[in-house]
Enzyme design. Structure first.
Site, PDB file in Angstrom:
ATOM      1  N   GLY A   4      10.485  20.679   1.522  1.00  0.00           N
ATOM      2  CA  GLY A   4      10.435  19.030   1.790  1.00  0.00           C
ATOM      3  C   GLY A   4       9.636  18.149   0.850  1.00  0.00           C
ATOM      4  CD  GLU A  25      -2.899   1.026   0.123  1.00  0.00           C
ATOM      5  OE1 GLU A  25      -2.703   1.649  -1.010  1.00  0.00           O
ATOM      6  OE2 GLU A  25      -3.851   0.076  -0.109  1.00  0.00           O
ATOM      7  CE  LYS A  75       4.529   7.442  -5.952  1.00  0.00           C
ATOM      8  NZ  LYS A  75       4.591   8.678  -5.427  1.00  0.00           N
ATOM      9  CB  ILE A 126      -4.401   7.390  -1.182  1.00  0.00           C
ATOM     10  CG1 ILE A 126      -3.983   9.051  -1.061  1.00  0.00           C
ATOM     11  CG2 ILE A 126      -5.611   7.284  -1.856  1.00  0.00           C
ATOM     12  CD1 ILE A 126      -3.932   9.702  -2.611  1.00  0.00           C
ATOM     13  CG  ASP A 167       7.578   9.078  -7.619  1.00  0.00           C
ATOM     14  OD1 ASP A 167       7.965   8.209  -6.720  1.00  0.00           O
ATOM     15  OD2 ASP A 167       6.409   9.452  -7.650  1.00  0.00           O
TER      16      ASP A 167
END
Lengths: 378, 378
Positions: A170, A112, A188, A119, A184
């Protein structure tokens, strides 16, 4: 249940704290840490102490990177220990191998925290699939790039200024390449497609980021009531699938266009449930730690996701076909005028568009490309 | 697992079809139907045949209304049968009684389909609460009223025309009072608050609908970059809680303002997970049927929600305090000018605002009221 945590950075510490304070049935028994950082009797620098300990039921991997995470996860699964991980790079690269090992020893492999942070996206897809197939998914899966676009639109700052702001807050790494080049989101998207479609797609995935996005581009699309967002998406139909990561021009009245700061918004579509959207913090130690703890509790309650890659979904780029806008000084074959400085090519697959984009970048390294969603055709 | 379905309308038939086609471990063994509609050997007109049948493990109630649903649900729970229901009115009215009975006999009382249709909202709140308390929730919980506002803004039609269109599309009942007066949202807000806060709040809930909403109101708020939506919300803090249902003026750049047609969008906020939003079809036989089947599968896998009303959260209207705009010819005490024909009163609780609204309605039955969200103060 006794668990071990590999990696004691902000996420690992967050998991330790949440488990210790709020989940009495789970005990953080061991922590893998570098030899010079051992400060706690639970810590060890030897992974062997953990993987060979029969008392450890579950291993949480939040070290990041491909190795040694890959080796550690695999040996934990082979040793009959459940694995919970937030490491999207290693899961995207070795999903098939991990899932096969987990199935063999009958343990849970839970991910997850890799996608969408806090989420409940992965569990949400799994839940829908208990009843029916997922037709498609798409969404904003990267908070850094969403923040950059948000800041450019809101403050009128340029890409570089917005990226610096994201770094100050950040939201972005010092080397932002993985975010702004779409790596990235690529990881995903692979993970989402694997869970949604049972296909461990590690190739054939055209990936374009927003590195060349300018205020001019946002104004250009803004004048046509659209906003640019970096979108990962996938679709399956009749035993075939396609996936892509690329900037898309979305209607300003869409929910996606209105996602603020560094939030994520991911959508799935299935025949009877229709469209479901999930919005929340896609990164950060607390939401990510929270997602890991949810997986641990699910595991304790018996959740054992099973992936069946045997049906061998065929890759068919034709399933994702859009009109594409190129803002470029390069000459683009098959293109017609769109706006000053920009052309449009109709009906390209994401793969064809990526090829044209790479070609255009050679002549004009500032080239930007975005797909138009259906209904926004020029 | 053998189940019985009470009520064989579109939702009941949808549940029967989904279970039969896709959930082999569950069998629809009995169906309660009117004597003159019995067409299937599984059907009976006698509830006693179902509740006294030891083979029936779970009862699905989708008849609607307070009685006999209340009696049937209670006797099923007391007989040690799990209950899954889509009936928001009866759950809002008798949640405490049902939950207490379920706890006593150790069965599941599952209500996903009552609130947010196919959106995994109730299970989502429960999941967050495994780790931490929910601070607050709010959202668009009624598709009919969202459609009316959407249509008024998009097509420039007035309230009556938009309501008629909603009725044509099957989004609104012939008697739309429960939707436009906020009763439907009231029930869903009570249920959400009960699950989120462990408080069976059946009173002290100020409820205002959008019956008096006009195009003038939408233009008025539109000129200030806001849109009106009917919102149910709740908050808890330091052992106290408050809930309200009322029109709210939300920024046009909010996700809520951009929810199209008859979709729902519900939000929760908790300390570590932050803000989570869920979007989807809040009504319709397929999404509702889907939510019921998800509850049935969850029940089979051991989900047994437990509600603990013992901590006795105190009602404190002070927790929900906003500025309120009244578009009215009536005189409103404490008000100052907002826009032509409209005044604003600052810092009212939802209860105080409702009292002022009722007072104003006496002098001007066309009065409309909306709360301003924090940050939108006049």
């Amino acid at each position: 249940m006794k668990i071990a945590i590999l990696g004691y950075g902000t996420v690992g510490r967050g998991v330790d704290r949440i488990i210790t304070e709020r989940v009495p049935s789970v005990e953080v028994a061991r922590i893998l840490e570098l030899p010079d950082r051992i400060t706690d009797p639970r810590m060890t620098a030897s992974y062997d102490d953990i993987v060979s300990d029969p008392d450890i039921d579950l291993v949480v991997e939040c070290m990041g990177g491909l190795e040694p995470s890959h080796t550690y996860i695999l040996s934990a699964l082979n040793a009959g220990k459940h694995v919970v991980t937030s490491n999207k790079a290693v899961v995207a690269a070795y999903f098939n191998e991990f899932a096969t090992a987990a199935t063999k020893t009958g343990v849970a492999f839970l991910i997850e925290a890799t996608t969408g942070g806090g989420i409940p996206w992965i569990a949400g897809i799994e839940k829908v699939r208990r009843i029916e197939d997922v037709n498609s998914f798409y969404g904003i899966m990267n908070g850094t790039t969403n923040y950059i676009v948000y800041s450019m639109l809101k403050d009128g700052s340029d890409f570089g200024e917005s990226l610096s702001k994201a770094q100050e807050l950040g939201y972005a790494e010092r080397d932002p390449s993985a975010d702004i080049d779409g790596i990235d989101v690529r990881n995903k998207t692979i993970i989402s497609a694997t869970v949604a479609f049972d296909v461990a797609c590690t190739q054939d995935l055209p990936v374009t980021g927003i590195r060349t996005l300018t205020k001019y581009d946002l104004d250009l699309f803004g004048s046509r009531d659209m906003t640019v967002k970096l979108i990962g998406r996938g679709v399956q139909k009749d035993g075939r699938y396609a996936v892509a990561v690329e900037p898309m021009a979305l209607p300003t009245a869409s929910l996606e266009a209105n996602v603020p700061t560094n939030f994520n918004l991911v959508t799935l579509d299935a025949p009877s449930i229709g469209t479901l959207k999930y919005y929340g913090q896609g990164a950060g130690s607390l939401p990510t730690g929270n997602a890991i703890v949810q997986d641990i509790i699910d595991c304790e309650q018996g959740r054992r996701p099973v992936y069946d890659f045997s049906r061998g979904l065929a890759y068919d780029p034709d399933l994702l076909r859009s009109d594409y806008v190129f803002r470029t000084d390069a000459s683009v074959s098959g293109a017609s005028f769109y706006e000053p400085g920009a052309v449009v090519v109709k009906g390209l697959t994401a793969v064809e568009a990526r090829a044209k984009f790479e070609e255009a970048l050679k002549a004009d390294p500032t080239t930007f490309m975005a797909a138009l969603v259906a209904g926004q055709e020029s």
